[in-house]
Write an enzyme that holds these catalytic residues in place. Structure first.
Site, PDB file in Angstrom:
ATOM      1  N   ASP A  22       1.269 -21.859  16.830  1.00 37.25           N
ATOM      2  CA  ASP A  22       1.918 -21.454  16.573  1.00 37.25           C
ATOM      3  C   ASP A  22       2.927 -22.441  15.987  1.00 37.25           C
ATOM      4  O   ASP A  22       3.925 -22.135  15.080  1.00 37.25           O
ATOM      5  CB  ASP A  22       3.213 -20.113  17.628  1.00 37.25           C
ATOM      6  CG  ASP A  22       4.512 -19.396  16.820  1.00 37.25           C
ATOM      7  OD1 ASP A  22       3.465 -18.804  15.786  1.00 37.25           O
ATOM      8  OD2 ASP A  22       5.032 -19.305  17.344  1.00 37.25           O
ATOM      9  N   HIS A  65       8.034 -22.608   6.890  1.00 35.96           N
ATOM     10  CA  HIS A  65       9.408 -22.480   6.477  1.00 35.96           C
ATOM     11  C   HIS A  65      10.691 -24.087   7.772  1.00 35.96           C
ATOM     12  O   HIS A  65      11.747 -23.750   7.153  1.00 35.96           O
ATOM     13  CB  HIS A  65      10.197 -21.806   7.134  1.00 35.96           C
ATOM     14  CG  HIS A  65      10.947 -20.933   8.522  1.00 35.96           C
ATOM     15  ND1 HIS A  65       9.316 -20.915   9.301  1.00 35.96           N
ATOM     16  CD2 HIS A  65      11.266 -21.066   9.289  1.00 35.96           C
ATOM     17  CE1 HIS A  65       9.893 -20.352  10.381  1.00 35.96           C
ATOM     18  NE2 HIS A  65      11.718 -20.781  10.605  1.00 35.96           N
ATOM     19  N   LYS A  71       8.826 -20.617  24.228  1.00 41.66           N
ATOM     20  CA  LYS A  71      10.447 -19.611  24.104  1.00 41.66           C
ATOM     21  C   LYS A  71      10.514 -19.530  25.350  1.00 41.66           C
ATOM     22  O   LYS A  71      10.160 -19.349  26.757  1.00 41.66           O
ATOM     23  CB  LYS A  71       8.840 -18.151  23.872  1.00 41.66           C
ATOM     24  CG  LYS A  71       7.962 -18.249  22.857  1.00 41.66           C
ATOM     25  CD  LYS A  71       8.640 -17.920  21.401  1.00 41.66           C
ATOM     26  CE  LYS A  71       7.998 -17.917  20.282  1.00 41.66           C
ATOM     27  NZ  LYS A  71       8.345 -18.026  18.358  1.00 41.66           N
ATOM     28  N   LYS A  97       2.650 -18.573   6.638  1.00 38.55           N
ATOM     29  CA  LYS A  97       1.345 -19.191   7.746  1.00 38.55           C
ATOM     30  C   LYS A  97       1.768 -17.975   8.659  1.00 38.55           C
ATOM     31  O   LYS A  97       1.688 -17.141   8.282  1.00 38.55           O
ATOM     32  CB  LYS A  97       2.235 -19.893   8.866  1.00 38.55           C
ATOM     33  CG  LYS A  97       3.458 -20.029   9.656  1.00 38.55           C
ATOM     34  CD  LYS A  97       4.178 -20.415   9.814  1.00 38.55           C
ATOM     35  CE  LYS A  97       3.598 -20.675  11.988  1.00 38.55           C
ATOM     36  NZ  LYS A  97       4.101 -19.786  12.961  1.00 38.55           N
ATOM     37  N   ARG A 103       1.297  -0.984   0.265  1.00 35.57           N
ATOM     38  CA  ARG A 103      -0.029   0.333  -0.171  1.00 35.57           C
ATOM     39  C   ARG A 103       0.859   0.690   0.585  1.00 35.57           C
ATOM     40  O   ARG A 103       0.604   2.103  -0.447  1.00 35.57           O
ATOM     41  CB  ARG A 103      -0.881  -0.244   1.501  1.00 35.57           C
ATOM     42  CG  ARG A 103      -2.213  -0.601   0.766  1.00 35.57           C
ATOM     43  CD  ARG A 103      -3.523  -0.750   1.553  1.00 35.57           C
ATOM     44  NE  ARG A 103      -3.367   0.628   2.707  1.00 35.57           N
ATOM     45  CZ  ARG A 103      -4.127   0.656   2.951  1.00 35.57           C
ATOM     46  NH1 ARG A 103      -5.417   0.024   3.534  1.00 35.57           N
ATOM     47  NH2 ARG A 103      -4.489   2.321   3.575  1.00 35.57           N
ATOM     48  N   HIS A 126       5.320 -26.116  12.076  1.00 37.69           N
ATOM     49  CA  HIS A 126       6.509 -27.238  12.502  1.00 37.69           C
ATOM     50  C   HIS A 126       6.517 -27.958  12.960  1.00 37.69           C
ATOM     51  O   HIS A 126       7.465 -29.130  12.308  1.00 37.69           O
ATOM     52  CB  HIS A 126       7.506 -26.055  12.909  1.00 37.69           C
ATOM     53  CG  HIS A 126       7.184 -24.681  12.526  1.00 37.69           C
ATOM     54  ND1 HIS A 126       7.350 -24.363  10.772  1.00 37.69           N
ATOM     55  CD2 HIS A 126       6.964 -22.777  13.152  1.00 37.69           C
ATOM     56  CE1 HIS A 126       6.478 -23.379  11.234  1.00 37.69           C
ATOM     57  NE2 HIS A 126       7.333 -22.360  12.719  1.00 37.69           N
ATOM     58  N   LYS A 156      14.484 -25.808   5.849  1.00 39.45           N
ATOM     59  CA  LYS A 156      16.196 -26.410   6.595  1.00 39.45           C
ATOM     60  C   LYS A 156      16.495 -27.079   5.599  1.00 39.45           C
ATOM     61  O   LYS A 156      15.490 -28.558   6.111  1.00 39.45           O
ATOM     62  CB  LYS A 156      15.184 -26.341   7.932  1.00 39.45           C
ATOM     63  CG  LYS A 156      15.503 -25.069   8.831  1.00 39.45           C
ATOM     64  CD  LYS A 156      15.050 -25.321  10.196  1.00 39.45           C
ATOM     65  CE  LYS A 156      13.939 -23.955  10.810  1.00 39.45           C
ATOM     66  NZ  LYS A 156      15.051 -22.738  11.481  1.00 39.45           N
TER      67      LYS A 156
HETATM   68  C1  BG6 Z   1       7.998 -19.471  13.589  1.00 42.20           C
HETATM   69  C2  BG6 Z   1       6.728 -18.778  15.073  1.00 42.20           C
HETATM   70  O1  BG6 Z   1       6.800 -19.842  12.820  1.00 42.20           O
HETATM   71  O2  BG6 Z   1       8.886 -20.101  13.731  1.00 42.20           O
HETATM   72  C3  BG6 Z   1       7.879 -18.466  15.449  1.00 42.20           C
HETATM   73  O3  BG6 Z   1       5.696 -18.071  14.032  1.00 42.20           O
HETATM   74  C4  BG6 Z   1       9.542 -18.650  15.590  1.00 42.20           C
HETATM   75  O4  BG6 Z   1       7.253 -18.045  16.861  1.00 42.20           O
HETATM   76  C5  BG6 Z   1       9.997 -19.609  14.339  1.00 42.20           C
HETATM   77  O5  BG6 Z   1      10.497 -18.182  16.618  1.00 42.20           O
HETATM   78  C6  BG6 Z   1      11.131 -20.171  15.059  1.00 42.20           C
HETATM   79  O6  BG6 Z   1      11.783 -20.347  13.345  1.00 42.20           O
HETATM   80  P1  BG6 Z   1      12.853 -20.996  13.632  1.00 42.20           P
HETATM   81  O7  BG6 Z   1      13.464 -20.860  11.581  1.00 42.20           O
HETATM   82  O8  BG6 Z   1      14.075 -19.301  14.195  1.00 42.20           O
HETATM   83  O9  BG6 Z   1      13.828 -21.798  14.417  1.00 42.20           O
END
Ligand code: BG6
Length: 484
Positions: free
Chosen positions: A235, A178, A331, A148, A51, A240, A182
């Site tokens: 999350d 993602h 976390k 996501k 935007r 993941h 890796k």
């Molecule tokens: C993200 C989450 O998808 O992955 C985050 O939303 C998380 O909360 C992150 O910190 C972790 O990714 P990586 O590649 O740093 O392990």
């Protein structure tokens, strides 16, 4: 070992949300590295769309600053940066209105791959898909990439799938997780299916249990409003961790082909048992010396969202019946580490008298940092004194084993974006996979919401709440220590 870079075909990649955080931190630096490696040939263009009113010069300046911030100084030189900036274009578009779409249509070229990265809130997916279609910007060969969170439950995920399906075929939709990009995550498949060594033992008869840990040291500060509505389950676990579990537990696909791999992953998700609340521990970090606690980070003193979760999961099929998978993620833990730890069973009969010091074989696959593998085996302790056994690690760090290529591992985003251009969906989630993952997650979340319990508090810099230890202790097992 020399790495092979195979250039992709020329493309126009439009990034919706081109001035956003993900574009700045991951997508644009990732593209820069691919440009630098020679994988983006002449004629590739990256078109930022957002935007914000900007001209080309303004966008190039924005991207140049992002590269300065997110690509280490020794890994970029002025000439390459200039070359990369020349591939950039910008259009200001209004996802919900008409503004800018004709300009975008006018910018697209015939005869090159068209890819569209939806790095925007999912609420805008439908509008963008609609406008792209209306203005004839997409064609049958176009691809779209979506990020996501892909929904927050089964219903919303279904709605998103339906919105996208209105204008795109499943083969055109690339749902990013993602973690699948890796290096070591892909190595899980290589380790399992390119070696004869592990597969015969890869089942409940020989494997006692599996632990999957994704520990982070960061808190949720800065992303509080998103995170507080998600929590660790939505999350990290639904996507993941679920993907890691699938790669560890799935049957060998008949071929390394997108649908063959995804069919097998889907079967794992569908075979997951419902998880009783007794097999789940949820935690929330409290304030430490230097950091605010979770409640302060999200600005919600009454929040019951978990920043930590540990759970015992069962895959109900012939291969895994009786072998638990323990998952944990959180976390503000002691160290940043992601690893999978496969603990094998005891040999059926010991011919040695020594019992003390005896350990099971353990295979640890480290995803990050220091990607590598470590297999613990028992050997005879060297020297005289009879047959005394001791445990030694067969250690392989990918950085050591692969030399320069091991340290220069591409970031997940680089690889995934190039896969989009190549049209390879193997490392992307299919719509039915995402829905199956939510179908498993939803009742768990509903059950704890109904119970209304607060997550267990835990101190930052620890391994999480004490109760998580009990989850394994009561099964006569223990977690691997969280350390880098
Ligand atoms: C993200 C989450 O998808 O992955 C985050 O939303 C998380 O909360 C992150 O910190 C972790 O990714 P990586 O590649 O740093 O392990």
């Amino acid at each position: 070992m020399v790495s092979r870079v195979i250039p992709v075909d020329p493309f126009d990649l439009v990034i919706f949300g081109g001035t956003g955080d993900l574009a700045r931190r991951k997508i644009l630096p990732g593209l820069f590295r691919r440009f630098q490696s020679g994988q983006m040939p002449q004629g590739c263009r990256v078109i930022g769309a957002a935007r914000t009113e900007l001209d080309e010069g303004g966008y190039r300046k924005f991207v140049s600053e992002a590269l300065t911030e997110f690509v280490p100084e020794g890994k970029r030189d002025e000439e390459t940066v200039r070359g990369f900036l020349d591939t950039l274009f910008y259009v200001s578009v209004d996802a919900k209105g008409e503004g800018g779409w004709k300009d975008l249509a006018g910018l697209m070229r015939e005869g090159v791959i068209r890819a569209f990265y939806f790095s925007v809130a999912p609420a805008l997916f439908g509008d963008i898909a609609e406008r792209l279609h209306e203005h004839g910007i997409t064609n049958r060969e176009s691809r779209i990439v979506v990020e996501k969170p892909f929904g927050r439950d089964l219903e919303s995920a279904r709605a998103l799938n339906a919105v996208l399906a209105r204008h795109f075929d499943e083969t055109q939709i690339y749902r990013i997780d993602h973690y699948l990009g890796k290096e070591t995550v892909q190595n899980l498949m290589a380790v399992r299916f390119a070696n004869i060594l592990f597969e015969p033992l890869w089942n409940a008869q020989y494997i006692d249990h599996v632990q999957i840990t994704v520990a982070e040291t960061v808190g949720v500060g800065g992303r509080g409003s998103y995170y507080d509505k998600s929590g660790a389950m939505r999350d990290m676990v639904q996507n993941h961790m679920m993907q890691l579990l699938c790669l560890i537990a799935m049957e060998p696909p008949y071929k390394f082909d997108p649908d063959a791999v995804r069919d097998e992953k889907l079967k794992v998700i569908r075979a997951l048992d419902a998880v009783p609340l007794d097999n789940i521990v949820r935690g929330q970090y409290v304030a430490g010396q230097d950091n605010p606690g979770y409640l302060e980070d999200v600005g919600n003193p009454a929040s019951r969202t978990e920043s930590y979760i540990a759970m015992k999961v069962q895959v109900s099929n012939w291969r895994w019946k009786g072998t638990p998978f323990y998952l944990r993620t959180g976390k503000r833990l002691r160290a940043r580490t992601s690893e999978i730890c496969v603990t094998f069973k005891e040999p059926p009969h010991s011919i040695f008298e020594q019992e003390e010091g005896w350990r099971e074989n353990v295979l640890v696959i480290r995803l990050q940092p220091n990607e590598g593998m470590n297999l613990k085996v028992m050997i005879k302790e060297p020297g005289p004194g009879g047959m005394r056994l001791t445990e030694v690690p067969l250690d392989m760090s990918f950085a050591d084993a692969l030399g320069e290529n091991g340290t220069d591992i591409p970031d997940a985003y680089e690889r995934l974006i190039m896969d989009v251009i190549r049209g390879n969906q193997t490392l992307f989630m299919r719509g039915d996979e995402v829905e199956a993952a939510w179908a498993w997650t939803d009742p768990i979340i509903a059950a704890w919401e109904a119970r209304g319990e607060r997550p267990r508090p835990y101190d930052p810099g620890t391994s999480g709440p004490e109760d998580a230890l009990m989850l394994l202790h009561r099964d006569g097992r223990r977690w691997r220590e969280i350390r880098e």
